[in-house]
Design a protein around this motif. Structure first.
Motif, PDB file in Angstrom:
ATOM      1  N   GLY A 235       8.211   6.274  -2.984  1.00  0.00           N
ATOM      2  CA  GLY A 235       9.011   5.432  -2.098  1.00  0.00           C
ATOM      3  C   GLY A 235       9.444   6.109  -0.817  1.00  0.00           C
ATOM      4  N   LEU A 236       8.667   7.112  -0.377  1.00  0.00           N
ATOM      5  CA  LEU A 236       9.051   7.842   0.835  1.00  0.00           C
ATOM      6  C   LEU A 236       8.537   7.195   2.113  1.00  0.00           C
ATOM      7  CD1 LEU A 236       8.516  11.548  -0.314  1.00  0.00           C
ATOM      8  CD2 LEU A 236      10.588  10.133  -0.425  1.00  0.00           C
ATOM      9  N   GLY A 237       7.613   6.250   1.992  1.00  0.00           N
ATOM     10  CA  GLY A 237       7.089   5.621   3.196  1.00  0.00           C
ATOM     11  C   GLY A 237       5.805   4.867   2.915  1.00  0.00           C
ATOM     12  N   VAL A 238       5.125   4.508   4.008  1.00  0.00           N
ATOM     13  CA  VAL A 238       3.854   3.792   3.938  1.00  0.00           C
ATOM     14  C   VAL A 238       2.735   4.782   4.284  1.00  0.00           C
ATOM     15  CG1 VAL A 238       2.449   1.934   4.908  1.00  0.00           C
ATOM     16  CG2 VAL A 238       4.904   1.592   4.548  1.00  0.00           C
ATOM     17  N   ALA A 239       1.707   4.833   3.438  1.00  0.00           N
ATOM     18  CA  ALA A 239       0.599   5.767   3.651  1.00  0.00           C
ATOM     19  C   ALA A 239      -0.653   5.011   4.064  1.00  0.00           C
ATOM     20  CB  ALA A 239       0.329   6.567   2.381  1.00  0.00           C
ATOM     21  N   LEU A 240      -1.433   5.645   4.931  1.00  0.00           N
ATOM     22  CA  LEU A 240      -2.757   5.157   5.303  1.00  0.00           C
ATOM     23  C   LEU A 240      -3.766   5.987   4.517  1.00  0.00           C
ATOM     24  CD1 LEU A 240      -4.778   3.570   7.040  1.00  0.00           C
ATOM     25  CD2 LEU A 240      -4.412   5.246   8.866  1.00  0.00           C
ATOM     26  N   VAL A 241      -4.430   5.359   3.548  1.00  0.00           N
ATOM     27  CA  VAL A 241      -5.256   6.132   2.619  1.00  0.00           C
ATOM     28  C   VAL A 241      -6.629   5.505   2.446  1.00  0.00           C
ATOM     29  CG1 VAL A 241      -3.244   6.957   1.322  1.00  0.00           C
ATOM     30  CG2 VAL A 241      -4.420   4.868   0.598  1.00  0.00           C
ATOM     31  N   GLU A 242      -7.561   6.325   1.967  1.00  0.00           N
ATOM     32  CA  GLU A 242      -8.857   5.807   1.530  1.00  0.00           C
ATOM     33  C   GLU A 242      -8.653   5.203   0.148  1.00  0.00           C
ATOM     34  OE1 GLU A 242     -12.553   4.828   0.427  1.00  0.00           O
ATOM     35  OE2 GLU A 242     -11.568   6.420  -0.745  1.00  0.00           O
ATOM     36  N   ARG A 243      -9.178   4.009  -0.060  1.00  0.00           N
ATOM     37  CA  ARG A 243      -8.823   3.199  -1.213  1.00  0.00           C
ATOM     38  C   ARG A 243      -9.074   3.882  -2.558  1.00  0.00           C
ATOM     39  NH1 ARG A 243      -7.745  -2.044  -2.591  1.00  0.00           N
ATOM     40  NH2 ARG A 243      -8.558  -2.745  -4.602  1.00  0.00           N
ATOM     41  N   ARG A 244     -10.214   4.576  -2.704  1.00  0.00           N
ATOM     42  CA  ARG A 244     -10.545   5.130  -4.021  1.00  0.00           C
ATOM     43  C   ARG A 244      -9.521   6.191  -4.451  1.00  0.00           C
ATOM     44  NH1 ARG A 244     -14.876   6.222  -1.280  1.00  0.00           N
ATOM     45  NH2 ARG A 244     -16.310   5.197  -2.702  1.00  0.00           N
ATOM     46  N   PHE A 245      -8.829   6.812  -3.487  1.00  0.00           N
ATOM     47  CA  PHE A 245      -7.880   7.866  -3.839  1.00  0.00           C
ATOM     48  C   PHE A 245      -6.516   7.310  -4.266  1.00  0.00           C
ATOM     49  CE2 PHE A 245     -10.496  10.328  -0.588  1.00  0.00           C
ATOM     50  CZ  PHE A 245     -11.390  10.743  -1.560  1.00  0.00           C
ATOM     51  N   ALA A 246      -6.318   6.024  -4.053  1.00  0.00           N
ATOM     52  CA  ALA A 246      -5.084   5.378  -4.512  1.00  0.00           C
ATOM     53  C   ALA A 246      -5.385   4.261  -5.506  1.00  0.00           C
ATOM     54  CB  ALA A 246      -4.309   4.813  -3.321  1.00  0.00           C
ATOM     55  N   LEU A 247      -6.637   4.207  -5.995  1.00  0.00           N
ATOM     56  CA  LEU A 247      -7.061   3.082  -6.824  1.00  0.00           C
ATOM     57  C   LEU A 247      -6.263   2.981  -8.116  1.00  0.00           C
ATOM     58  CD1 LEU A 247      -9.046   0.760  -6.991  1.00  0.00           C
ATOM     59  CD2 LEU A 247     -10.673   2.303  -8.112  1.00  0.00           C
ATOM     60  N   LYS A 248      -6.039   4.100  -8.808  1.00  0.00           N
ATOM     61  CA  LYS A 248      -5.279   4.056 -10.064  1.00  0.00           C
ATOM     62  C   LYS A 248      -3.866   3.552  -9.840  1.00  0.00           C
ATOM     63  CE  LYS A 248      -7.771   7.694 -12.550  1.00  0.00           C
ATOM     64  NZ  LYS A 248      -7.647   9.034 -13.199  1.00  0.00           N
ATOM     65  N   GLU A 249      -3.250   4.011  -8.766  1.00  0.00           N
ATOM     66  CA  GLU A 249      -1.870   3.596  -8.471  1.00  0.00           C
ATOM     67  C   GLU A 249      -1.814   2.115  -8.078  1.00  0.00           C
ATOM     68  OE1 GLU A 249      -2.171   7.936  -8.217  1.00  0.00           O
ATOM     69  OE2 GLU A 249      -3.349   6.278  -7.379  1.00  0.00           O
ATOM     70  N   LEU A 250      -2.837   1.640  -7.387  1.00  0.00           N
ATOM     71  CA  LEU A 250      -2.890   0.218  -7.038  1.00  0.00           C
ATOM     72  C   LEU A 250      -3.116  -0.632  -8.287  1.00  0.00           C
ATOM     73  CD1 LEU A 250      -5.029   0.430  -3.768  1.00  0.00           C
ATOM     74  CD2 LEU A 250      -2.660  -0.368  -3.913  1.00  0.00           C
ATOM     75  N   GLN A 251      -3.981  -0.184  -9.165  1.00  0.00           N
ATOM     76  CA  GLN A 251      -4.261  -0.940 -10.387  1.00  0.00           C
ATOM     77  C   GLN A 251      -3.080  -0.953 -11.339  1.00  0.00           C
ATOM     78  OE1 GLN A 251      -7.832   1.087 -11.664  1.00  0.00           O
ATOM     79  NE2 GLN A 251      -9.184  -0.355 -10.609  1.00  0.00           N
ATOM     80  N   SER A 252      -2.308   0.138 -11.342  1.00  0.00           N
ATOM     81  CA  SER A 252      -1.149   0.204 -12.238  1.00  0.00           C
ATOM     82  C   SER A 252       0.090  -0.478 -11.663  1.00  0.00           C
ATOM     83  CB  SER A 252      -0.811   1.670 -12.537  1.00  0.00           C
ATOM     84  OG  SER A 252      -0.339   2.327 -11.368  1.00  0.00           O
ATOM     85  N   GLY A 253       0.062  -0.827 -10.381  1.00  0.00           N
ATOM     86  CA  GLY A 253       1.216  -1.455  -9.743  1.00  0.00           C
ATOM     87  C   GLY A 253       2.202  -0.472  -9.150  1.00  0.00           C
ATOM     88  N   LYS A 254       1.917   0.838  -9.247  1.00  0.00           N
ATOM     89  CA  LYS A 254       2.807   1.815  -8.624  1.00  0.00           C
ATOM     90  C   LYS A 254       2.760   1.713  -7.102  1.00  0.00           C
ATOM     91  CE  LYS A 254       2.517   5.230 -12.360  1.00  0.00           C
ATOM     92  NZ  LYS A 254       2.104   6.617 -12.713  1.00  0.00           N
ATOM     93  N   LEU A 255       1.624   1.267  -6.578  1.00  0.00           N
ATOM     94  CA  LEU A 255       1.462   1.013  -5.154  1.00  0.00           C
ATOM     95  C   LEU A 255       0.969  -0.409  -4.957  1.00  0.00           C
ATOM     96  CD1 LEU A 255      -0.323   4.264  -3.873  1.00  0.00           C
ATOM     97  CD2 LEU A 255       2.087   3.654  -3.578  1.00  0.00           C
ATOM     98  N   VAL A 256       1.270  -0.964  -3.785  1.00  0.00           N
ATOM     99  CA  VAL A 256       0.750  -2.279  -3.414  1.00  0.00           C
ATOM    100  C   VAL A 256       0.041  -2.162  -2.069  1.00  0.00           C
ATOM    101  CG1 VAL A 256       2.462  -3.596  -4.702  1.00  0.00           C
ATOM    102  CG2 VAL A 256       2.941  -2.931  -2.345  1.00  0.00           C
ATOM    103  N   GLN A 257      -0.946  -3.011  -1.891  1.00  0.00           N
ATOM    104  CA  GLN A 257      -1.698  -3.037  -0.637  1.00  0.00           C
ATOM    105  C   GLN A 257      -0.873  -3.754   0.418  1.00  0.00           C
ATOM    106  OE1 GLN A 257      -5.746  -4.344  -1.131  1.00  0.00           O
ATOM    107  NE2 GLN A 257      -5.740  -5.357   0.872  1.00  0.00           N
ATOM    108  N   ARG A 258      -0.736  -3.137   1.590  1.00  0.00           N
ATOM    109  CA  ARG A 258       0.078  -3.702   2.663  1.00  0.00           C
ATOM    110  C   ARG A 258      -0.760  -4.181   3.849  1.00  0.00           C
ATOM    111  NH1 ARG A 258       5.141  -5.022   0.879  1.00  0.00           N
ATOM    112  NH2 ARG A 258       6.237  -3.234  -0.033  1.00  0.00           N
ATOM    113  N   SER A 259      -2.083  -4.073   3.752  1.00  0.00           N
ATOM    114  CA  SER A 259      -2.955  -4.508   4.841  1.00  0.00           C
ATOM    115  C   SER A 259      -4.347  -4.736   4.294  1.00  0.00           C
ATOM    116  CB  SER A 259      -3.009  -3.449   5.944  1.00  0.00           C
ATOM    117  OG  SER A 259      -3.758  -2.320   5.507  1.00  0.00           O
ATOM    118  N   GLU A 260      -5.196  -5.335   5.124  1.00  0.00           N
ATOM    119  CA  GLU A 260      -6.613  -5.353   4.806  1.00  0.00           C
ATOM    120  C   GLU A 260      -7.154  -3.930   4.917  1.00  0.00           C
ATOM    121  OE1 GLU A 260      -8.401  -7.938   3.754  1.00  0.00           O
ATOM    122  OE2 GLU A 260      -6.574  -9.164   3.788  1.00  0.00           O
ATOM    123  N   PHE A 261      -8.219  -3.650   4.168  1.00  0.00           N
ATOM    124  CA  PHE A 261      -8.825  -2.330   4.225  1.00  0.00           C
ATOM    125  C   PHE A 261     -10.006  -2.338   5.197  1.00  0.00           C
ATOM    126  CE2 PHE A 261      -6.154  -1.359   0.751  1.00  0.00           C
ATOM    127  CZ  PHE A 261      -6.150   0.027   0.588  1.00  0.00           C
TER     128      PHE A 261
END
Length: 298
Positions: A235-261
Motif C-alpha cells: 500500500g505504498l503507492g502505484v507501481a508501473l510493472v510488467e504484468r508477468r512479474f505481478a501476475l500472482k498478486e493480481l490473481q490473488s487480489g493483493k493487487l488490482v489493475q489500474r490501467s490498460e496494459f
C-alpha cells in the motif's frame, strides 16, 4: 611408487625452447624470465647428465638426444592438450550461462527450472544477475555469457544486438485494492508512484505511448522490480510493472489493475553473445524458453 620424471616446469621450458629455438622466446611465451628458463633447462640436463642442446648462433638447436626426447615430450603434451580440451568442451556444452534480472530469475525462471532439468537432466544453468534487464547485461557478464534475457522495452525499446524473440511484454499500473486512486478521462491521480531506480524513462515513455496522463505528488524508488511489486502490495503507492512479474498478486487480489496494459509483441528477447557460438546446452535452453513462453498464459 612415485613416478621418476622431471618436473613439469622443466619439461615446459624444454618443449618451448626446442620448438621456438630460443630461450628468450620461450621465456616470453611462458611468462618467465630468461634466467628462470635457462636455470630450468640446466637442471633438466643435469638430471639427464648429458646436454640436450647445441649452440646455433645466438640460439639453441636440439642435439640427437634432445631431438629424441623432444619427440616424446611433444606427443605427451599433444595428448594432454587434446584430453584437456575434450573435457573442457564437454563441460561447457553441458552447461549454459544466462544473464538476466534478479526479478525474472526469482519470479519466472527458477520456479520453472525443474521442468528444464527433467527434459535435460545432464545440463545445468548458470545464472548471472544484472541489476536490470537492460542490454548492458551482456557486457557486465562479459564473454562467458551465452545469452542475456531482456524485457525492459519501456526503457530500451530498441535491441541493439542479435536477438531471438521469446514472447510479449505488457506494462501497466497496479496498486493495492484500497490505495487511493482517481481516474479522470485519459488521466489518473494518486499520492505516490513507485519506480524502478535503474529503469530511466519508464513512466514518461508509458504515458507517451498510451496517452494516459499521470499525476502523483511523490515518488518512491527501488532497485528491483520485485521490490516495487512488494511496495505496491504494502500500500505504498502505484507501481508501473510488467504484468508477468505481478501476475500472482493480481490473481490473488493483493493487487488490482489500474490501467490498460501496453503490450510489446516479441518484447521479451534473448540477446545472443556473438563471441560465443551456441553450444548444444544453450540451444536446448533457448528452445525450451521459446516453448515455455509460447505456452504461457498471462
Amino acid at each position: 611408487m612415485p613416478r621418476n620424471l622431471p618436473l613439469l616446469s622443466y619439461l615446459r621450458a624444454f618443449e618451448a625452447t626446442a620448438r621456438l629455438g630460443s630461450v628468450t622466446r620461450a621465456a616470453d611465451e611462458l611468462g618467465r624470465t630468461h634466467a628462470a628458463i635457462s636455470r630450468q633447462l640446466q637442471l633438466l640436463q643435469d638430471q639427464f647428465d648429458a646436454p640436450l642442446f647445441d649452440k646455433a648462433g645466438t640460439g639453441l638447436r636440439l642435439n640427437e638426444d634432445g631431438a629424441t626426447f623432444y619427440a616424446t615430450v611433444t606427443r605427451a603434451f599433444d595428448l594432454l592438450e587434446e584430453c584437456y580440451h575434450e573435457l573442457k568442451t564437454g563441460r561447457s556444452e553441458a552447461s549454459v550461462h544466462i544473464a538476466c534480472s534478479a526479478t525474472f530469475a526469482m519470479a519466472w525462471l527458477v520456479p520453472r527450472l525443474g521442468e528444464f532439468y527433467r527434459l535435460r537432466p545432464g545440463c545445468r544453468v548458470e545464472l548471472s544477475m544484472s541489476s536490470t534487464a537492460r542490454d548492458s547485461g551482456m557486457s557486465r557478464a562479459r564473454d562467458g555469457v551465452d545469452m542475456t534475457l531482456s524485457w525492459d522495452r519501456l526503457s530500451r525499446p530498441v535491441v541493439q544486438r542479435h536477438f531471438v524473440p521469446l514472447g510479449p511484454v505488457s506494462f501497466g499500473l497496479v496498486s493495492a485494492p484500497d490505495y487511493p486512486f482517481r481516474s479522470e478521462g485519459n488521466g489518473s491521480s494518486f499520492p505516490v508512484r513507485i519506480s524502478h531506480g535503474h529503469m530511466d524513462g519508464q513512466w514518461t515513455n508509458w504515458q507517451a505511448a498510451t496517452g494516459h496522463e499521470i499525476s502523483a505528488s511523490d515518488e518512491l524508488c527501488f532497485p528491483h522490480v520485485h521490490l516495487c511489486v512488494s511496495a505496491a502490495v504494502a500500500g505504498l503507492g502505484v507501481a508501473l510493472v510488467e504484468r508477468r512479474f505481478a501476475l500472482k498478486e493480481l490473481q490473488s487480489g493483493k493487487l488490482v489493475q489500474r490501467s490498460e496494459f501496453l503490450t510489446f509483441n516479441d518484447g521479451f528477447v534473448a540477446m545472443m553473445n556473438p563471441a560465443r557460438p551456441l553450444s548444444p546446452a544453450a540451444t536446448a535452453f533457448l528452445n525450451w524458453l521459446k516453448a515455455a513462453f509460447s505456452e504461457e498464459q498471462i
